[in-house]
Design a protein around this motif. Structure first.
Motif, PDB file in Angstrom:
ATOM      1  N   LEU A  58      77.888  54.119   3.757  1.00 18.47           N
ATOM      2  CA  LEU A  58      76.988  54.369   4.886  1.00 18.47           C
ATOM      3  C   LEU A  58      77.508  55.506   5.762  1.00 18.47           C
ATOM      4  O   LEU A  58      76.732  56.338   6.242  1.00 18.47           O
ATOM      5  CB  LEU A  58      76.825  53.097   5.720  1.00 18.47           C
ATOM      6  N   TYR A  59      78.816  55.550   5.952  1.00 20.96           N
ATOM      7  CA  TYR A  59      79.416  56.627   6.742  1.00 20.96           C
ATOM      8  C   TYR A  59      79.194  57.978   6.063  1.00 20.96           C
ATOM      9  O   TYR A  59      78.761  58.940   6.699  1.00 20.96           O
ATOM     10  CB  TYR A  59      80.906  56.363   6.938  1.00 20.96           C
ATOM     11  N   VAL A  60      79.450  58.039   4.765  1.00 20.66           N
ATOM     12  CA  VAL A  60      79.265  59.289   4.021  1.00 20.66           C
ATOM     13  C   VAL A  60      77.795  59.705   4.054  1.00 20.66           C
ATOM     14  O   VAL A  60      77.481  60.885   4.254  1.00 20.66           O
ATOM     15  CB  VAL A  60      79.778  59.143   2.566  1.00 20.66           C
ATOM     16  N   ARG A  64      76.131  63.197   5.617  1.00 26.15           N
ATOM     17  CA  ARG A  64      75.212  64.065   4.860  1.00 26.15           C
ATOM     18  C   ARG A  64      73.925  64.299   5.632  1.00 26.15           C
ATOM     19  O   ARG A  64      73.434  65.419   5.720  1.00 26.15           O
ATOM     20  CB  ARG A  64      74.906  63.431   3.502  1.00 26.15           C
ATOM     21  N   LYS A  65      73.361  63.226   6.182  1.00 24.83           N
ATOM     22  CA  LYS A  65      72.124  63.363   6.953  1.00 24.83           C
ATOM     23  C   LYS A  65      72.338  64.213   8.188  1.00 24.83           C
ATOM     24  O   LYS A  65      71.499  65.038   8.536  1.00 24.83           O
ATOM     25  CB  LYS A  65      71.604  61.985   7.352  1.00 24.83           C
ATOM     26  N   GLN A  66      73.465  64.022   8.831  1.00 22.96           N
ATOM     27  CA  GLN A  66      73.757  64.780  10.042  1.00 22.96           C
ATOM     28  C   GLN A  66      73.899  66.269   9.724  1.00 22.96           C
ATOM     29  O   GLN A  66      73.446  67.105  10.484  1.00 22.96           O
ATOM     30  CB  GLN A  66      75.032  64.247  10.682  1.00 22.96           C
ATOM     31  N   ARG A  67      74.503  66.581   8.608  1.00 20.58           N
ATOM     32  CA  ARG A  67      74.656  67.987   8.211  1.00 20.58           C
ATOM     33  C   ARG A  67      73.321  68.603   7.873  1.00 20.58           C
ATOM     34  O   ARG A  67      73.120  69.798   8.066  1.00 20.58           O
ATOM     35  CB  ARG A  67      75.614  68.110   7.036  1.00 20.58           C
ATOM     36  N   SER A  70      71.791  69.258  11.418  1.00 17.20           N
ATOM     37  CA  SER A  70      72.564  70.007  12.391  1.00 17.20           C
ATOM     38  C   SER A  70      73.565  70.907  11.694  1.00 17.20           C
ATOM     39  O   SER A  70      74.181  70.533  10.720  1.00 17.20           O
ATOM     40  CB  SER A  70      73.308  69.025  13.310  1.00 17.20           C
ATOM     41  N   ARG A  71      73.775  72.085  12.230  1.00 20.83           N
ATOM     42  CA  ARG A  71      74.758  72.993  11.651  1.00 20.83           C
ATOM     43  C   ARG A  71      76.115  72.869  12.333  1.00 20.83           C
ATOM     44  O   ARG A  71      77.051  73.558  11.980  1.00 20.83           O
ATOM     45  CB  ARG A  71      74.257  74.429  11.750  1.00 20.83           C
ATOM     46  N   GLU A  72      76.209  71.984  13.316  1.00 16.27           N
ATOM     47  CA  GLU A  72      77.472  71.782  14.011  1.00 16.27           C
ATOM     48  C   GLU A  72      78.475  71.126  13.082  1.00 16.27           C
ATOM     49  O   GLU A  72      78.121  70.355  12.214  1.00 16.27           O
ATOM     50  CB  GLU A  72      77.284  70.847  15.208  1.00 16.27           C
ATOM     51  N   ASP A  73      79.751  71.437  13.295  1.00 16.19           N
ATOM     52  CA  ASP A  73      80.815  70.750  12.574  1.00 16.19           C
ATOM     53  C   ASP A  73      81.010  69.380  13.218  1.00 16.19           C
ATOM     54  O   ASP A  73      81.203  69.272  14.414  1.00 16.19           O
ATOM     55  CB  ASP A  73      82.112  71.557  12.643  1.00 16.19           C
ATOM     56  N   ILE A  74      80.977  68.339  12.421  1.00 17.54           N
ATOM     57  CA  ILE A  74      81.062  66.971  12.937  1.00 17.54           C
ATOM     58  C   ILE A  74      82.348  66.739  13.701  1.00 17.54           C
ATOM     59  O   ILE A  74      82.375  66.058  14.715  1.00 17.54           O
ATOM     60  CB  ILE A  74      80.906  65.967  11.782  1.00 17.54           C
TER      61      ILE A  74
END
Length: 158
Positions: A58-60, A64-67, A70-74
Motif C-alpha cells: 500500500l505504501y509503494v 506511485r500514485k503521488q508521483r 505531483s512532480r515534487e520529490d516525496i
C-alpha cells in the motif's frame, strides 16, 4: 477481526511509520491494511507477515500514485510533527532515540531491523518471505547493528 487488530495494530503502525515517517500517513496505511485484511481474511494462512506485506505494498502504491499527480520529490515534503500516539507506543526516550536512528538507516537495514526487533519475525521467517538466504539476513542484521551502534556512539559522544 477485532482481536487481530488489537494484537497487531501497534506493530503495523510502527512498520508503516518506518516506511513513510509521517504519523497521519502511517495511520492511514494501518487502517487500509486492516481493511484489506477484513476483505481477504479467509485466504491468508500466515496473517502477521501478510499484514506487513500489505502495508508495504500500500505504501509503494501510494508513492506511485503521488508521483503520477505531483512532480515534487516525496522526501522533500515537510514532515508533520509527531503526535501523542507515537509517544504512547515508544515509551522511553532511549527507545525513541534508537527507533529514530533505525528510521534513518538505509531501506534494507531498516526493514530487516524493524521486522526482526520490532515485529518479532525470526531470521528464518524474514529469509523465506523475502526470498533471500538465512546467511544474507544474518549478515544484513550484523551490518545494520554495527551501523546503528556507530550512530549511537557518535550521537552520545562515547
Amino acid at each position: 477481526m477485532e482481536e487481530l487488530y488489537r494484537k497487531y495494530h501497534k506493530e503495523v503502525y510502527l512498520y508503516a511509520y518506518s516506511l513513510c515517517k509521517d504519523h497521519h500517513r502511517a495511520q492511514d496505511l494501518t487502517s487500509d491494511t486492516f481493511f484489506k485484511a477484513y476483505l481477504s481474511i479467509d485466504e491468508v494462512s500466515y496473517i502477521k507477515y501478510w499484514l506487513f506485506r500489505v502495508c508495504r505494498n500500500l505504501y509503494v502504491d501510494s508513492i506511485r500514485k503521488q508521483r503520477e499527480y505531483s512532480r515534487e520529490d516525496i522526501s522533500d515534503k515537510v514532515q508533520s510533527p509527531e503526535v501523542d500516539i507515537l509517544d504512547q507506543i515508544i515509551e522511553t526516550e532511549e527507545k525513541r532515540q534508537i527507533y529514530d536512528l533505525v528510521i534513518r538507516l538505509s531501506d534494507s537495514y531498516r526493514e530487516i531491523l524493524i521486522l526482526y526487533y520490532y515485529c518479532g519475525f525470526s531470521v528464518k521467517d524474514i529469509s523465506s518471505n523475502h526470498s533471500i538466504s538465512v546467511s544474507s539476513v544474518k549478515t544484513t542484521l550484523y551490518r545494520a547493528r554495527k551501523k546503528l551502534r556507530r550512530e549511537l556512539e557518535e550521537g552520545n559522544g562515547l
